[in-house]
Write an enzyme that holds these catalytic residues in place. Structure first.
Site, PDB file in Angstrom:
ATOM      1  N   TYR A   1       0.831  -1.214   0.000  1.00 60.71           N
ATOM      2  CA  TYR A   1       0.000   0.000   0.000  1.00 60.71           C
ATOM      3  C   TYR A   1       0.858   1.253   0.000  1.00 60.71           C
ATOM      4  O   TYR A   1       1.697   1.454   0.886  1.00 60.71           O
ATOM      5  CB  TYR A   1      -0.927  -0.002   1.218  1.00 60.71           C
ATOM      6  CG  TYR A   1      -2.079   0.947   1.097  1.00 60.71           C
ATOM      7  CD1 TYR A   1      -3.233   0.567   0.417  1.00 60.71           C
ATOM      8  CD2 TYR A   1      -2.040   2.218   1.653  1.00 60.71           C
ATOM      9  CE1 TYR A   1      -4.316   1.429   0.302  1.00 60.71           C
ATOM     10  CE2 TYR A   1      -3.117   3.088   1.544  1.00 60.71           C
ATOM     11  CZ  TYR A   1      -4.246   2.689   0.872  1.00 60.71           C
ATOM     12  OH  TYR A   1      -5.315   3.543   0.767  1.00 60.71           O
TER      13      TYR A   1
ATOM     14  N   TYR B   1      -5.383   5.651  -7.799  1.00 58.56           N
ATOM     15  CA  TYR B   1      -5.721   5.411  -6.402  1.00 58.56           C
ATOM     16  C   TYR B   1      -7.162   4.929  -6.331  1.00 58.56           C
ATOM     17  O   TYR B   1      -8.088   5.717  -6.196  1.00 58.56           O
ATOM     18  CB  TYR B   1      -5.531   6.690  -5.589  1.00 58.56           C
ATOM     19  CG  TYR B   1      -5.734   6.496  -4.094  1.00 58.56           C
ATOM     20  CD1 TYR B   1      -4.878   5.675  -3.363  1.00 58.56           C
ATOM     21  CD2 TYR B   1      -6.766   7.120  -3.417  1.00 58.56           C
ATOM     22  CE1 TYR B   1      -5.056   5.493  -1.998  1.00 58.56           C
ATOM     23  CE2 TYR B   1      -6.943   6.943  -2.045  1.00 58.56           C
ATOM     24  CZ  TYR B   1      -6.084   6.138  -1.348  1.00 58.56           C
ATOM     25  OH  TYR B   1      -6.260   5.958   0.002  1.00 58.56           O
TER      26      TYR B   1
END
Lengths: 137, 386
Positions: free
Chosen positions: B294, B344
């Site tokens: 992440y 994203y």
């Protein structure tokens, strides 16, 4: 007399933090203290995580601490705050950590572990917020 | 009821990633779920479990209605926003193993660039856009820390001080990720690599921690995953990808917003997840050939590499500098370009990249992938070749 009203937003008051912001108006930094077991905690909450009692009081901070972390928010711009705003985590002498600002210091002079002292800054709606600057003694 | 031991990814799907999708978030959700079901060779009528995570504007019921789904037996919604992205996979696995659902769909679809500016300050309310799903941030707002970048940087500054890491060290990671993005046609930064000099010339967002190029994008788009038992997945359209997943933490803290943990130079929550995950999978970091970690911000990857055991504490900058994240390195990482280089979609597009790596269909395909890891904050999964 300075007639200019502060731009800085008033603190966000919630049921569980009213004592903190009421204290700030009186220039007291109130650290929540469990009236049963004496545990100090910040941020405050409605129950002591150590003994699970809800009888919560506070202790007034002596006003000294050390810098743990600091940052300079550059974007987005925050027109309601000072242009040289430094956001910091301060370890208070009492052993709890608080999010605040460091003022009256050149950015390049800020160090982790630096000793700082408490003062208060005015906000909108007659509020005050705890701030820190390099310790003078 | 027959015992189900193994769960697999049977399908993945997505919309295009853009800065202005031109349609509703619900439509994006329906389109990416349709694409994932088609990939698996299933239909909406097969779906009986729906899992998402907080900060989702799409209601489960609206999605089910839009796609004409039938009886849904299992709903769940993970906390922590993006840090729960892979936690959804753990929820899906649990539901399938327990027999509560046979086919579970996980999704994320958002117009967080064109409809609202996710994570930015809404000057009219003084609050952060998309702030739901985080713990109480009023203490940060009161002091002028309004964005996730500011919250995370307060932690990362402690890391940088402890280990002598600079923003240029983060920059080397960005150069690598943008290199991956440059050869990924789905990436917003397709064919747009950057140099360390470009990175260092990008403006400060939070000085001296994060520059513009250190931050993930704001994107419009949708991503979906279909999971079922390994046994059923074997009969479906795609080669199944076996999955073990875990989410940990549980000490009342929250990645990116926990400024009160004892030591902010480590990701204490991810360490719990890593321990659980490797134990569940009966694997070690040495068994992993590719990682999707992440990357809301460059610094998040440094924390992730260390927490999940790919290098020692404080050594991520050397690990990156030595080229271990490259396609021929020890641990090719964020091979789609990451959330910084591709888009994203709140972490779920890194999960689908992990699936592609195991299927051997990634554009930046790593050789000989047996096991891939995908992390999002304190949730993570290991995907394995069957």
């Amino acid at each position: 007399m300075n007639n200019e009203l502060p731009l800085r937003p008033a603190p966000i008051r919630k049921r569980d933090n009213l004592f903190f912001w009421d204290g700030a108006k009186l220039e007291e930094l109130r650290i929540q203290k469990c009236n049963c077991c004496g545990k100090l905690q910040h941020p405050p909450g409605p129950m002591c995580p150590q003994c699970l009692e809800t009888d919560m009081g506070y202790q007034v901070c002596v006003g000294r601490g050390r810098v743990y972390s600091w940052i300079i928010p550059r974007y987005p711009e925050l027109p309601m705050f000072s242009s040289d705003l430094v956001v910091a985590l301060i370890e208070l002498e009492e052993g709890v950590r608080i999010l605040s600002n460091i003022c009256d210091v050149a950015h390049e002079d800020i160090r982790q572990g630096m000793e700082v002292e408490l003062f208060f800054a005015a906000t909108q709606d007659d509020g005050k917020v705890p701030q820190f600057r390099p310790a003078t003694q | 009821m027959k015992a189900i031991n193994d769960v697999a990814v049977a399908g993945i799907g997505q919309t295009e990633f853009s800065k202005n999708s031109g349609r509703s978030e619900l439509q994006l959700a329906a389109e990416c779920v349709k694409s994932a079901l088609q990939d698996a060779g299933l239909t909406p009528a097969d779906v009986d479990g729906l899992v998402t995570y907080t900060i989702d504007n799409n209601e489960e019921v609206d999605l089910a209605r839009t796609m004409g789904m039938k009886d849904i037996n299992y709903f769940s919604r993970m906390p922590f926003g993006g840090a729960g992205a892979v936690g959804t996979i753990a929820q899906a696995c649990t539901a399938i193993r327990a027999g509560m659902a046979e086919v579970v769909v996980v999704w994320r679809a958002m117009n967080e660039r064109s409809e609202y500016r996710f994570g930015q300050l809404d000057a009219t309310s003084g609050m952060t856009v998309g702030g739901g799903g985080t713990s109480d941030m009023s203490w940060a707002f009161d002091m002028g820390a309004f964005t996730p970048m500011a919250w995370q940087a307060l932690n990362a500054m402690v890391y940088m001080e402890r280990f002598g890491v600079t923003n240029a060290d983060f920059g080397r990671l960005i150069v690598q990720q943008r290199k991956y993005a440059a050869s990924n046609p789905n990436a917003y930064f397709y064919q747009r690599p950057v140099t360390l000099e470009d990175h260092q010339a990008s403006r400060w967002i939070i000085e001296p921690v994060l520059r513009k190029f250190d931050c993930c994008q704001e994107s419009d788009g949708g991503v979906a995953v279909v999971l079922t038992s390994l046994e059923r997945a074997r009969d479906l359209k795609q080669p199944p990808v076996k999955v073990v997943a875990s989410h940990g933490g549980g000490n009342g803290s929250q990645i990116a917003t926990n400024h009160y943990a004892a030591d902010l130079s480590i990701a204490s929550e991810s360490l719990v997840t890593a321990r659980n995950l490797y134990a569940m999978a009966d694997l070690t970091p040495a068994d992993i050939q590719v990682a999707e970690i992440y990357d809301a911000y460059s610094c998040s990857v440094f924390y992730g590499l260390e927490a999940f055991g790919f290098c020692d504490l404080g050594e991520a900058s050397d690990f990156v500098r030595d080229g271990h994240l490259a396609i021929d390195g020890k641990l090719p990482t964020n091979t789609h370009g990451g959330l910084i280089g591709e888009a994203y979609i709140h972490g779920l597009n890194s999960f689908t990249e992990g699936v592609r790596q195991v299927r051997k269909t990634a554009v930046n395909q790593v050789a000989n992938v047996e096991n891939a890891i995908v992390t999002s904050g304190w949730s993570a999964a290991i995907l394995s070749k069957v």
